[in-house]
Design an enzyme around this catalytic site. Structure first.
Site, PDB file in Angstrom:
ATOM      1  N   HIS A 169       7.319   3.674  -9.376  1.00 18.16           N
ATOM      2  CA  HIS A 169       6.196   3.647  -8.422  1.00 18.16           C
ATOM      3  C   HIS A 169       5.166   4.732  -8.776  1.00 18.16           C
ATOM      4  O   HIS A 169       3.956   4.504  -8.738  1.00 18.16           O
ATOM      5  CB  HIS A 169       6.676   3.933  -6.996  1.00 18.16           C
ATOM      6  CG  HIS A 169       7.579   2.889  -6.410  1.00 18.16           C
ATOM      7  ND1 HIS A 169       8.793   3.202  -5.831  1.00 18.16           N
ATOM      8  CD2 HIS A 169       7.451   1.545  -6.289  1.00 18.16           C
ATOM      9  CE1 HIS A 169       9.357   2.092  -5.372  1.00 18.16           C
ATOM     10  NE2 HIS A 169       8.569   1.071  -5.642  1.00 18.16           N
ATOM     11  N   LYS A 194      13.633  -5.886   5.878  1.00 21.04           N
ATOM     12  CA  LYS A 194      14.842  -5.274   5.332  1.00 21.04           C
ATOM     13  C   LYS A 194      15.179  -4.027   6.149  1.00 21.04           C
ATOM     14  O   LYS A 194      14.287  -3.352   6.657  1.00 21.04           O
ATOM     15  CB  LYS A 194      14.621  -4.799   3.890  1.00 21.04           C
ATOM     16  CG  LYS A 194      13.972  -5.766   2.954  1.00 21.04           C
ATOM     17  CD  LYS A 194      13.589  -5.026   1.655  1.00 21.04           C
ATOM     18  CE  LYS A 194      12.370  -5.617   0.999  1.00 21.04           C
ATOM     19  NZ  LYS A 194      11.808  -4.764  -0.047  1.00 21.04           N
ATOM     20  N   ARG A 251       7.849  -5.311 -13.218  1.00 21.58           N
ATOM     21  CA  ARG A 251       8.929  -4.853 -14.100  1.00 21.58           C
ATOM     22  C   ARG A 251       9.452  -5.965 -14.990  1.00 21.58           C
ATOM     23  O   ARG A 251       9.856  -5.737 -16.109  1.00 21.58           O
ATOM     24  CB  ARG A 251      10.104  -4.305 -13.262  1.00 21.58           C
ATOM     25  CG  ARG A 251       9.838  -2.958 -12.649  1.00 21.58           C
ATOM     26  CD  ARG A 251      10.866  -2.617 -11.627  1.00 21.58           C
ATOM     27  NE  ARG A 251      10.966  -3.721 -10.668  1.00 21.58           N
ATOM     28  CZ  ARG A 251      11.744  -3.739  -9.610  1.00 21.58           C
ATOM     29  NH1 ARG A 251      12.527  -2.726  -9.364  1.00 21.58           N
ATOM     30  NH2 ARG A 251      11.759  -4.775  -8.795  1.00 21.58           N
ATOM     31  N   SER A 286      14.238   1.073  -6.294  1.00 19.81           N
ATOM     32  CA  SER A 286      14.673   1.827  -5.109  1.00 19.81           C
ATOM     33  C   SER A 286      16.129   1.505  -4.788  1.00 19.81           C
ATOM     34  O   SER A 286      16.892   2.378  -4.378  1.00 19.81           O
ATOM     35  CB  SER A 286      13.803   1.473  -3.902  1.00 19.81           C
ATOM     36  OG  SER A 286      12.476   1.841  -4.134  1.00 19.81           O
TER      37      SER A 286
END
Ligand code: PNS
Length: 172
Positions: free
Chosen positions: A20, A44, A93, A131
């Site tokens: 990030h 979430k 990614r 994360s």
């Protein structure tokens, strides 16, 4: 009148990773003002509250005066309108990220025709940093120093040390 080009970098940042951070540092060079927008109400369950997540982002990017950290709720297009943004930036990614990003870009463009998305490929050495991997490694007391900015390691570890001690008490 001088036009201020504002880009938005939205995310859950639970917690912020070096991936990030790399995207934010590159994005800030593409605009005059980068709003890093931390989602408040994620569907979430998050490990860190929105305030904690935003604090970590702020700490990691405090050397960049063009960065503004905000928390947001609701639709991203509403924040986009409020900030007078010219684009949203997101990191890519992998191919699997692309599908999600393309869907999100298309949905947001339908909601707001002026909406633009800028996808930045992430640095290859950070392609597998996420994360969720940080949370997993930290929850087992592993070394996260290569995955997150040094300035926030203590905060992340602190959260999981507490949880591990609590779990141990419950297991004993
Ligand atoms: O880091 P994440 O979890 O991949 O970020 C996802 C985020 C926050 C960018 C996305 O969930 C979002 O924009 N949420 C706000 C609600 C919204 O506008 N949804 C419509 C987009 S399809």
């Amino acid at each position: 009148m001088i036009e201020v080009r504002t880009m938005i970098y939205p995310g859950t940042f639970d917690p912020l990773t070096n991936g990030h951070l790399d995207i934010a540092r590159r994005a800030v060079r593409l605009c005059d003002r980068l709003v890093v927008a931390v989602l408040i109400n994620s569907a979430k369950q998050t490990a860190f509250s929105a305030a904690e997540r935003a604090d970590m982002v702020q700490i990691a990017l405090q050397d960049l005066p063009a960065v503004h950290v905000v928390r947001f709720d609701g639709l991203l297009v509403d924040l986009y309108r409020r900030e007078g943004a010219c684009a949203v930036v997101r990191g890519l990614r992998s191919e699997s990220d692309f599908r999600f990003e393309a869907e999100m870009a298309a949905a947001n463009k339908l909601l707001l025709p002026a909406y633009e998305t800028c996808l930045l490929p992430c640095r290859i050495d950070l392609a597998f940093t996420s994360s969720s991997i940080v949370r997993e490694v930290a929850s087992f007391g592993g070394d996260i120093s290569g995955m997150v900015p040094a300035a926030i390691i203590g905060r992340i570890q602190g959260r999981f040390v507490g949880r591990r001690s609590q779990q141990k008490l419950e297991d004993d």
